[in-house]
Each structure stands twice: as C-alpha cells, then as structure tokens.
Design a protein around this motif. Structure first.
Motif, short mmCIF file in Angstrom:
data_model
loop_
_atom_site.label_atom_id
_atom_site.label_comp_id
_atom_site.label_asym_id
_atom_site.label_seq_id
_atom_site.Cartn_x
_atom_site.Cartn_y
_atom_site.Cartn_z
N THR A 52 78.22 43.25 24.40
CA THR A 52 78.86 42.44 23.36
C THR A 52 77.83 41.54 22.70
N VAL A 53 77.84 41.51 21.37
CA VAL A 53 76.93 40.65 20.62
C VAL A 53 77.76 39.54 19.98
N ILE A 54 77.32 38.29 20.21
CA ILE A 54 78.02 37.13 19.66
C ILE A 54 77.05 36.39 18.76
N ASP A 55 77.50 36.10 17.53
CA ASP A 55 76.68 35.34 16.60
C ASP A 55 76.73 33.86 16.97
N LEU A 56 75.58 33.20 16.90
CA LEU A 56 75.46 31.78 17.22
C LEU A 56 75.22 30.98 15.96
N ASP A 57 75.63 29.70 15.98
CA ASP A 57 75.35 28.79 14.87
C ASP A 57 73.89 28.37 14.85
N VAL A 58 73.33 28.26 16.06
CA VAL A 58 71.96 27.77 16.22
C VAL A 58 71.22 28.73 17.15
N ALA A 59 70.01 29.09 16.77
CA ALA A 59 69.20 29.98 17.60
C ALA A 59 68.52 29.19 18.73
N PRO A 60 68.33 29.82 19.89
CA PRO A 60 67.52 29.19 20.93
C PRO A 60 66.15 28.84 20.35
N CYS A 61 65.56 27.75 20.86
CA CYS A 61 64.29 27.30 20.32
C CYS A 61 63.45 26.66 21.42
N ILE A 62 62.22 26.36 21.08
CA ILE A 62 61.34 25.67 22.02
C ILE A 62 61.12 24.27 21.47
#
Length: 157
Positions: A52-62
């Motif tokens: 399952t692919v879920i779209d996120l509002d914010v991407a993971p980041c460093i």
C-alpha cells in the motif's frame, strides 16, 4: 412415559454431540499476523506499507543530522491512535497498553509515564510533527533500520 422419551432424546443428543465433537477435534493452530513493513525515503512524500502506498503532506527529511519522519502517518500504520493538543503542543499516542506523550521541542518523551530521552527533539514542519522514529517505533515493539545508500527508513512491526 414423557420422562423416558426425554431421557432417551437427551442421551442421544449427548452421545452424538460428544461423538461428533470428538471426531472433529483438532489441535488449535494460532496464526500470527504477517509482519508489516513500512518504508519511507528521505525527500519522498510517500509511505509504503507492504503493498500500500500512502501520500504524505510532508516528506521525511534530515534535520541537524537526524532523520525525521512524520509522526502521525507512521504511528497510525503501527496501529496507534494519535491525539494532538495544540495549546501545549503535545502529541499523545496509544496502542494497547503503551502510551506515548511527546511535547514539541523537548529532548525526551514519556512512555507509560517513564521519561525516555530521544535522539533529537520533535519539530513541526508544514504543520506536521516530525520525529526521530526509532525510540517511538521500538516502544511499540517494532524494529527500525536505515539504508544510508537509498536514504530509506524501514520499520517492521
């Protein structure tokens, strides 16, 4: 006469009922659920949970050398319910008998009222709480790994 008929019927039901139960009796086999694998990649606004692919509002980041991921999306995939208190900027998460309380900007969180240090304080990015996920996921019995080459965080429940 009615007592004899009733006794005969009751004996027959008991005999056939026990016999049928004994023949069909098998060892009970418990089937454990398949592990859930969640993957997030730095800079990509998608969470992949098994197929399952879920779209996120914010991407993971460093941030400051720490991998930060959106808290609610991951915790809900792990089966936790998540509440947000805007006034105190505090996240509450509950799954089974594990309660996590985390306040934005703090270097520790509480797991079942026990203070636990975290790798980096949680922050808000574009109205989403971002956290270093390892301590939180492990509190819910999951394992976390990071692939430096692909910049992918993998959580296995």
């Amino acid at each position: 006469m009615n007592k004899k008929i009733f006794s005969f019927l009751l004996a027959g039901v008991m005999l056939f009922g026990v016999s049928a139960f004994a023949e069909g009796e098998e060892e009970e086999k418990l089937i454990s659920p398949a592990p859930l694998t969640i993957s997030l990649t730095i800079g990509e606004k998608q969470l992949v949970a098994d197929d399952t692919v879920i779209d996120l509002d914010v991407a993971p980041c460093i941030i400051d050398g720490r991998t930060m991921i959106p808290l609610r999306a991951v915790l809900e995939m792990l089966g936790a319910s998540v509440q947000w208190d805007a006034e105190t900027r505090t996240v509450y998460a509950l799954r089974e008998d594990v309660v996590i309380v985390m306040q934005i900007g703090q270097s520790a969180m509480f797991i079942n009222s026990v203070r636990v240090p975290i790798e980096a304080p949680s922050v808000i990015v574009n109205d989403r709480t971002m956290v270093p996920i390892r301590t939180i996921a492990e509190a819910y019995g999951s394992t976390v790994s990071y692939d430096e080459e692909t910049k992918t965080v993998t959580i296995v429940k």
